[in-house]
Design a protein around this motif. Structure first.
Motif, PDB file in Angstrom:
ATOM      1  N   LEU A 115       0.834  -1.210   0.000  1.00  0.00           N
ATOM      2  CA  LEU A 115       0.000   0.000   0.000  1.00  0.00           C
ATOM      3  C   LEU A 115       0.866   1.256   0.000  1.00  0.00           C
ATOM      4  CD1 LEU A 115      -2.814  -1.041   2.511  1.00  0.00           C
ATOM      5  CD2 LEU A 115      -2.953  -0.926   0.013  1.00  0.00           C
ATOM      6  N   SER A 116       1.936   1.231   0.795  1.00  0.00           N
ATOM      7  CA  SER A 116       2.822   2.396   0.836  1.00  0.00           C
ATOM      8  C   SER A 116       3.491   2.626  -0.519  1.00  0.00           C
ATOM      9  CB  SER A 116       3.877   2.197   1.927  1.00  0.00           C
ATOM     10  OG  SER A 116       4.737   3.320   1.999  1.00  0.00           O
ATOM     11  N   ALA A 117       3.898   1.530  -1.174  1.00  0.00           N
ATOM     12  CA  ALA A 117       4.526   1.673  -2.488  1.00  0.00           C
ATOM     13  C   ALA A 117       3.547   2.219  -3.510  1.00  0.00           C
ATOM     14  CB  ALA A 117       5.070   0.318  -2.942  1.00  0.00           C
ATOM     15  N   MET A 118       2.287   1.759  -3.476  1.00  0.00           N
ATOM     16  CA  MET A 118       1.295   2.258  -4.426  1.00  0.00           C
ATOM     17  C   MET A 118       1.034   3.738  -4.221  1.00  0.00           C
ATOM     18  SD  MET A 118       0.617  -0.224  -6.379  1.00  0.00           S
ATOM     19  CE  MET A 118      -0.822   0.430  -7.210  1.00  0.00           C
ATOM     20  N   VAL A 119       0.968   4.182  -2.955  1.00  0.00           N
ATOM     21  CA  VAL A 119       0.766   5.613  -2.684  1.00  0.00           C
ATOM     22  C   VAL A 119       1.987   6.409  -3.153  1.00  0.00           C
ATOM     23  CG1 VAL A 119       0.451   7.310  -0.861  1.00  0.00           C
ATOM     24  CG2 VAL A 119      -0.812   5.170  -0.792  1.00  0.00           C
ATOM     25  N   ALA A 120       3.189   5.854  -2.930  1.00  0.00           N
ATOM     26  CA  ALA A 120       4.396   6.550  -3.359  1.00  0.00           C
ATOM     27  C   ALA A 120       4.426   6.721  -4.873  1.00  0.00           C
ATOM     28  CB  ALA A 120       5.636   5.789  -2.883  1.00  0.00           C
ATOM     29  N   GLN A 176      -6.996   4.955   1.631  1.00  0.00           N
ATOM     30  CA  GLN A 176      -6.039   6.035   1.368  1.00  0.00           C
ATOM     31  C   GLN A 176      -5.364   5.847   0.007  1.00  0.00           C
ATOM     32  OE1 GLN A 176      -2.837   6.271   4.156  1.00  0.00           O
ATOM     33  NE2 GLN A 176      -2.297   8.367   3.641  1.00  0.00           N
ATOM     34  N   THR A 177      -5.020   4.610  -0.338  1.00  0.00           N
ATOM     35  CA  THR A 177      -4.402   4.354  -1.640  1.00  0.00           C
ATOM     36  C   THR A 177      -5.344   4.722  -2.768  1.00  0.00           C
ATOM     37  OG1 THR A 177      -3.160   2.540  -0.639  1.00  0.00           O
ATOM     38  CG2 THR A 177      -3.268   2.607  -3.037  1.00  0.00           C
ATOM     39  N   ARG A 178      -6.607   4.351  -2.603  1.00  0.00           N
ATOM     40  CA  ARG A 178      -7.575   4.680  -3.649  1.00  0.00           C
ATOM     41  C   ARG A 178      -7.737   6.183  -3.805  1.00  0.00           C
ATOM     42  NH1 ARG A 178     -10.480  -0.024  -1.678  1.00  0.00           N
ATOM     43  NH2 ARG A 178     -11.732   1.283  -0.329  1.00  0.00           N
ATOM     44  N   PHE A 202      -7.162   7.997  -7.134  1.00  0.00           N
ATOM     45  CA  PHE A 202      -8.282   8.771  -7.688  1.00  0.00           C
ATOM     46  C   PHE A 202      -7.820  10.174  -8.074  1.00  0.00           C
ATOM     47  CE2 PHE A 202     -12.581   9.922  -8.415  1.00  0.00           C
ATOM     48  CZ  PHE A 202     -12.711  11.241  -7.978  1.00  0.00           C
ATOM     49  N   CYS A 203      -6.971  10.782  -7.243  1.00  0.00           N
ATOM     50  CA  CYS A 203      -6.417  12.102  -7.589  1.00  0.00           C
ATOM     51  C   CYS A 203      -5.580  12.018  -8.867  1.00  0.00           C
ATOM     52  CB  CYS A 203      -5.585  12.637  -6.424  1.00  0.00           C
ATOM     53  SG  CYS A 203      -6.542  13.006  -4.937  1.00  0.00           S
ATOM     54  N   LEU A 204      -4.753  10.960  -8.953  1.00  0.00           N
ATOM     55  CA  LEU A 204      -3.949  10.797 -10.169  1.00  0.00           C
ATOM     56  C   LEU A 204      -4.835  10.618 -11.394  1.00  0.00           C
ATOM     57  CD1 LEU A 204      -1.247  10.419 -11.595  1.00  0.00           C
ATOM     58  CD2 LEU A 204      -1.323   7.992 -10.967  1.00  0.00           C
TER      59      LEU A 204
END
Length: 892
Positions: A25-30, A160-162, A166-168
């Motif tokens: 999850l942290s990598a996906m957010v990064a 949080q990842t979504r 979603f912003c991207l």
């Protein structure tokens, strides 16, 4: 201390799935944060460049800056979010997911406190402390189990990842919508940012395209420029030329329509960069080059192969791989230049070290064919083809000629009328092709073939050469005798030949056991010396018809019996159709004779339709009789077939009698102009006899054979089960030796895995066999005589499935995986014993198959006695004999 360390390690393993999901999850957010940061910088830069165009030095750093921002954002998030991946935080989130505050966390804290105490050496042997430590250990173990049972997706949701993705997606959607709404602006700004080194113009609502773009012309030639605008119209355009010496010349352009402008520059002597300039718009910069030396414009070649190849000449551009041809190939080259030429030189460098100089001469007359008698071309190369006519200035074309004697290369240099030579020569490759040896294949018969001594053996030979064949021969030998050649006729104008012939073996007096050897030889038509090739040797072994029947039975099984009876059916059906036609023709003639308009002469026509139909019926009856005799002589080594062959002989006699009666009726019909009532009655009796024979064949031969084909699979299933049980027993015997081997030995582990795979295959084979038995039971004919067989087979399947055989096989595999070799051996032995306990019941099923088969083929009803047909068929198919008669009991 060791116990505390072990508990901590187990606590870490229980949290491993949660830690992996937290990292993911942290990598996906990064990644999302990095992409958003990079896109933000690029979007801001594009808007700034649109408002005030940025210079090249600034634009070239935009992409590296965006990439750097992406990397920094990803790293910053990764380190900022690392607290969420720690064990304490993960344990806290487990408590939150369970709606508890201190349940798992308390166990974790106690485990950590115990670990620290053990590390500091604060051991206390008092009873209260031991009791406290025990409670702490229990709480820790309970916390470990709760952590291991926690669902990663519940403990660490991906909301949080979504949100970040979603912003991207929103940013990317805005960019795509902008590009769709204003594609021209988007493409321009993207080009200026992503390709800063190219000549990317600032955005303008009006675009200017220039023709001819980058252009090259000769010294002193005129140059015309045409500009076309798209978008809001412009009043005035100017052509700007920036010469290489630094001079700048501005030429106004004249309007040639609503959005078209042109200008004309005379006698250009210097190279320059040019573009078209308007109010607020500018075209791309193009290059105008001026050449002073003669240039190669167009080069054509004619390649004429030697006459023995029978190939047409090639006329066209020089191939990409260069000029290719056999030795002696004649080559002519036509070179067109941009300037009048006085001649040139063609230098040829052969691979053998020799060098050849050939003068290229200009063409003197306009519209003349290159290759005419006035050119320096040999008369042989002019016999069929020539170059096309030229409509250009004749002084701009030269011609050269050479013959291919080896591989090499050539260079051509041109010289104009002022004595200026071309700056760079034109180079090309020359490759001498080799006349390869021919290829021949003996397609039929195969390398090892079988034939009976009374057939015509078909032979098919395929020969091929790159340019042509001169000889094709077939060599044949008998029993190691010297082969005798036989020339095969073929079309010499074709480089490929597919020849078919046959050997009438019945004329050679061959006996079973003789061997015929065959091979083919071909030679090409190379005048320098024919090259030959020979095919592989095919060996044809002569066998008797009895051996052929055994082989067919071994390969096709009961289908060989069925196909034999189907052929008899086709012969009978063909005879019945011919009889029906004769009957229809006879009735038609009878009606015509009774009609008033039918004359007496027509009624006596000897070549009537009825007579012809009767003749065709007689031929069909004779063919049926001959076919039945031929099929009766093709005896298969099966009892039921021997019985049926006797009935075929009787049916053949019946067909002979039918053919004789039809011949008599045909003669009477020709003599009397038709059949009388008595003769028609005799004809109807013949039709009924044929129908009865057809029905008799279906009941006494075709039906029993068809039923046998449906009963035989169950007998085959019986043998399959017996062999499967034998393989299981052999596996159990070999697995018993595994108990004495070391568990940690690589050889033992490897052997255990092989035995496990073999047990898995046997388990699959057993289930497939039971499914096949059920399928074969469903395919049995709906006959009361077969009810016992049907019930026995169905009961056998049910009892085997209800037994512990499948479970014991599965236990064997699981024990091998758990390295429990004694347990595996016991389960394997137990499975073998269970399967062997069903063998008597399986044999009973097979015996019932034979008994029911005999009951179905009751000789008292005229059916042939099958005898031991099922056992004989199984033996021919390799399924008979004792369970261990077939070698190899390992995994199949």
């Amino acid at each position: 201390m060791d116990q505390h360390q072990s508990a901590s390690a187990k606590f870490g393993r229980s949290l491993a799935p949660l830690r992996q999901r937290a990292i993911w999850l942290s990598a996906m957010v990064a990644i999302a944060a990095a992409a958003i940061a990079g896109l933000a910088i690029l979007i801001v830069s594009a808007w700034v460049d649109l408002a005030s165009p940025l210079s090249f030095n600034v634009r070239k750093w935009l992409l590296p800056s965006a990439l750097l921002a992406s990397v920094v954002s990803a790293i910053a998030w990764w380190f900022w979010d690392r607290s969420g991946r720690r064990e304490a935080e993960l344990v806290r989130k487990v408590d939150q997911s369970r709606h508890e505050n201190v349940g798992v966390m308390t166990g974790y804290d106690l485990d950590v406190a115990s670990m620290r105490s053990a590390q500091q050496g604060k051991a206390d042997e008092s009873g209260s402390n031991r009791f406290t430590n025990s409670l702490a250990s229990i709480a820790s173990e309970q916390a470990q189990r709760q952590c291991a049972a926690a669902e990663p997706a519940v403990v660490l949701p991906s909301e949080q990842t979504r949100k970040w993705w979603f912003c991207l997606g929103a940013v990317a959607s805005l960019i795509i919508l902008f590009a769709i709404a204003m594609p021209s602006l988007a493409m321009t700004q993207a080009g200026r940012i992503f390709r800063p080194s190219e000549d990317q113009l600032p955005y303008s609502p009006t675009s200017i395209s220039v023709s001819p773009g980058d252009h090259e012309l000769l010294f002193g030639e005129d140059f015309e420029v045409v500009a076309t605008t798209a978008g809001p119209s412009l009043d005035n355009l100017e052509l700007v030329l920036e010469f290489d010496d630094g001079a700048i010349e501005v030429v106004p352009m004249l309007s040639d329509g609503e959005s078209r402008f042109r200008t004309f520059i005379t006698r250009v002597t210097d190279s320059a960069d040019y573009y078209v300039l308007g109010s607020g718009s500018r075209s791309e910069t193009h290059r105008l080059s001026v050449r002073m030396t003669p240039q190669f414009r167009d080069i054509k070649c004619r390649v004429l192969p030697p006459s023995y190849t029978r190939q047409m000449a090639y006329v066209g551009l020089i191939p990409r791989n260069g000029i290719e041809g056999l030795g002696g190939t004649e080559v002519s080259l036509q070179i067109e230049s941009n300037r009048p030429l006085s001649g040139g030189v063609m230098s040829i460098f052969w691979d053998n070290g020799e060098q050849e100089q050939v003068e290229v001469a200009p063409i003197q007359t306009k519209e003349r064919k290159v290759g005419s008698p006035d050119d320096a071309v040999s008369p042989e190369s002019r016999r069929n083809h020539s170059f096309v006519k030229y409509e250009v200035d004749p002084g701009n074309v030269v011609l050269g000629h050479f013959d291919i004697v080896d591989s090499g290369r050539f260079e051509i240099s041109l010289r104009d009328i002022d004595g200026i030579e071309s700056s760079q020569p034109f180079e090309g490759a020359i490759r001498q092709l080799k006349d390869r040896a021919p290829v021949v294949r003996l397609l039929q018969p195969k390398q090892v073939s079988l034939a009976t001594p009374d057939v015509a053996l078909p032979i098919v030979v395929a020969a091929e050469d790159d340019y042509g064949l001169s000889l094709v021969r077939l060599y044949r030998g008998l029993n190691q005798s010297p082969p005798i050649p036989v020339a095969l006729p073929f079309d010499e104008s074709n480089s490929r030949a597919r020849l078919q012939t046959s050997l009438p073996l019945h004329q050679y007096g061959l006996q079973p056991g003789d061997e015929i050897t065959l091979f083919a030889r071909v030679e090409d038509n190379d005048p320098a010396g024919a090259k030959g090739a020979e095919s592989s040797i095919a060996t044809v072994r002569i066998i008797s018809r009895e051996q052929l029947a055994q082989m067919q039975l071994r390969k096709r099984g009961v289908e060989a019996l069925v196909s034999k009876q189907r052929r008899i059916q086709r012969l009978m059906d063909s005879l019945r159709k011919e009889l029906e036609r004769a009957e229809e023709a006879s009735e038609s003639e009878k009606e015509a004779q009774n009609a008033e308009e039918q004359s007496q002469s027509e009624g006596k026509d000897g070549d009537s339709q009825a007579s012809k139909a009767l003749e065709q019926a007689r031929k069909a009856a004779a063919e049926a009789a001959a076919g039945m005799r031929e099929m009766s002589r093709q005896e298969l080594p099966v009892d039921i077939d021997r019985e049926m062959n006797q009935r075929l002989q009787e049916m053949a006699k019946e067909m002979d009698d039918v053919a004789a009666k039809l011949a008599e009726l045909q003669k009477k019909s020709e003599a009397n102009g038709g059949l009388s009532k008595q003769e028609q009655k005799e004809f109807q009796e013949l039709v009924e006899r044929v129908g009865q024979q057809r029905k008799k064949h279906d009941q006494q031969m075709m039906s029993p054979t068809s039923d046998l084909s449906k009963i035989l699979p169950l007998a085959m299933d019986q043998q399959r089960f017996i062999r499967l049980a034998a393989r299981q027993r052999a596996l159990a015997t070999r697995m018993n030796a595994l108990k004495e081997e070391r568990l940690d030995s690589p050889d033992s582990m490897r052997r255990a895995e092989q035995l496990r795979i073999e047990q898995e295959q046997l388990q699959t084979a057993l289930n497939d066999l039971l499914d096949d038995i059920e399928s074969h039971v469903n395919a049995l004919p709906n006959d009361e005589d077969l009810d016992t067989l049907r019930q026995t087979a169905t009961q056998f399947v049910e009892e085997v499935r209800q037994s512990q055989a499948d479970a014991m096989m599965l236990d064997t595999q699981m024990s091998l995986l758990d390295e429990d070799h004694p347990g595996a051996s016991f389960s394997c032995q137990r499975a073998a014993s269970i399967l062997e306990s069903f063998i008597s019941q399986c044999n009973s099923m097979g015996d019932k198959a034979c008994k029911n088969c005999k009951a179905k083929f009751n000789p008292s009803n005229g059916c042939p006695n099958p005898g031991n047909s099922i056992e004989q068929l199984l033996a021919q198919m390799g399924l008979g004999g004792s369970p261990g008669s077939k070698p190899g009991s390992g995994p199949g």
